[in-house]
Design an enzyme around this catalytic site. Structure first.
Site, PDB file in Angstrom:
ATOM      1  N   ARG A  77      -1.240 -13.783   5.784  1.00 51.07           N
ATOM      2  CA  ARG A  77      -0.257 -12.975   5.622  1.00 51.07           C
ATOM      3  C   ARG A  77       0.822 -12.496   6.622  1.00 51.07           C
ATOM      4  NH1 ARG A  77      -0.684  -6.716   5.211  1.00 51.07           N
ATOM      5  NH2 ARG A  77      -0.020  -6.177   2.993  1.00 51.07           N
ATOM      6  N   LEU A 107       5.905  -4.780   1.246  1.00 45.68           N
ATOM      7  CA  LEU A 107       4.662  -5.562   1.038  1.00 45.68           C
ATOM      8  C   LEU A 107       3.645  -4.715   0.743  1.00 45.68           C
ATOM      9  CD1 LEU A 107       3.152  -8.182   1.350  1.00 45.68           C
ATOM     10  CD2 LEU A 107       3.371  -8.122   3.889  1.00 45.68           C
ATOM     11  N   SER A 108       2.824  -4.985  -0.251  1.00 45.84           N
ATOM     12  CA  SER A 108       1.858  -3.946  -0.906  1.00 45.84           C
ATOM     13  C   SER A 108       0.734  -4.116   0.126  1.00 45.84           C
ATOM     14  CB  SER A 108       1.544  -4.326  -2.302  1.00 45.84           C
ATOM     15  OG  SER A 108       2.612  -4.327  -3.094  1.00 45.84           O
ATOM     16  N   GLN A 109      -0.098  -3.002   0.071  1.00 47.85           N
ATOM     17  CA  GLN A 109      -1.479  -2.982   0.693  1.00 47.85           C
ATOM     18  C   GLN A 109      -2.338  -4.215   0.478  1.00 47.85           C
ATOM     19  OE1 GLN A 109      -2.055   1.412  -0.262  1.00 47.85           O
ATOM     20  NE2 GLN A 109      -3.590   0.881   0.873  1.00 47.85           N
TER      21      GLN A 109
END
Ligand code: SAH
Length: 211
Positions: free
Chosen positions: A33, A59-61
């Protein structure tokens, strides 16, 4: 923290929030990530937080990526359409679990950054396009799965039409002040929807972004 202990924390966060599918956990463990995280936020790459990626996008959780991926019930032979490439992280996770990902992004610089990361990581089963994702990708339809990573006002009909019969779409729907994650199953007659709980996404926009 060393990278490995950060990944252990990632997996614990995911499990705690109901992401227990071993294939999803393994895919998220394998995708670095930090490669998709802006330098200033690298220390937070494995935390369950949304991170800014520029152009007012995020950027999503981690947990939301996990929940959406799990809700898609992916199979290794599937062709998947993603709307909202953003950093490319979600597409990279999907790419570990299906045959090919088609991903559409309306911000050219975000798309360029994402494709550069796919190259760097030697991910070769993602095809991208700069465009308005609300139109889908008709030339490649039908898709077995569709994931929309920005909140829509309504279930986008043009995208349901690009789902194969029996196919699934996961989409956050803005409903007044709240957003609900919804899974749509394309049936012979039309579509059936299931609510999967509340989420928080940036809005799905129409048209290309201004350069
Ligand atoms: N999946 C991304 C997170 C995306 S944030 C990731 O893993 O990083 C939502 C993204 O959807 C943004 O990049 C935004 O530019 C994009 N977007 C919003 N509306 C869109 C549209 N109509 N077509 C294509 N992309 C869109």
């Amino acid at each position: 923290m060393m990278p490995d202990s950060r990944k252990i924390r990632l997996i614990l966060d995911l499990r705690k929030c109901g992401v227990t599918d071993a294939r999803v956990l393994s895919a998220m463990e394998r995708v670095p990530r930090e490669t998709f995280t802006p330098k200033a936020f690298r220390d937070h790459a494995y935390e369950n937080v949304a991170l800014p990626i520029g152009y007012e996008q995020t950027l999503s959780q981690t947990v939301v990526v996990g929940q959406m991926t799990q809700a898609l019930k992916l199979g290794p032979r599937m062709k998947v359409l993603e709307i909202g490439t953003g950093s490319g992280y979600q597409a990279a996770v999907l790419s570990m679990m299906c045959r090919r990902v088609y991903s559409v992004e309306r911000h050219r610089p975000l798309l360029d950054g994402a494709t550069e990361r796919f190259r760097e990581l030697d991910i070769n089963n993602i095809t991208t396009q700069c465009g308005d994702g609300t139109l889908g990708w008709p030339e490649q339809a039908p898709f077995e799965r569709i994931i929309i990573t920005a909140a829509a006002i309504d279930i986008p009909v043009s995208l349901v039409q690009q789902l194969a019969v029996g196919g699934l779409m996961v989409v956050p729907i803005e409903d007044g002040k709240q957003q609900q994650l919804v899974r749509v199953e394309r049936t012979e007659e039309g579509a059936e929807t299931t609510d999967l709980g509340s989420v928080r996404f940036v809005p799905l926009m129409e048209g290309l972004a201004a350069e």
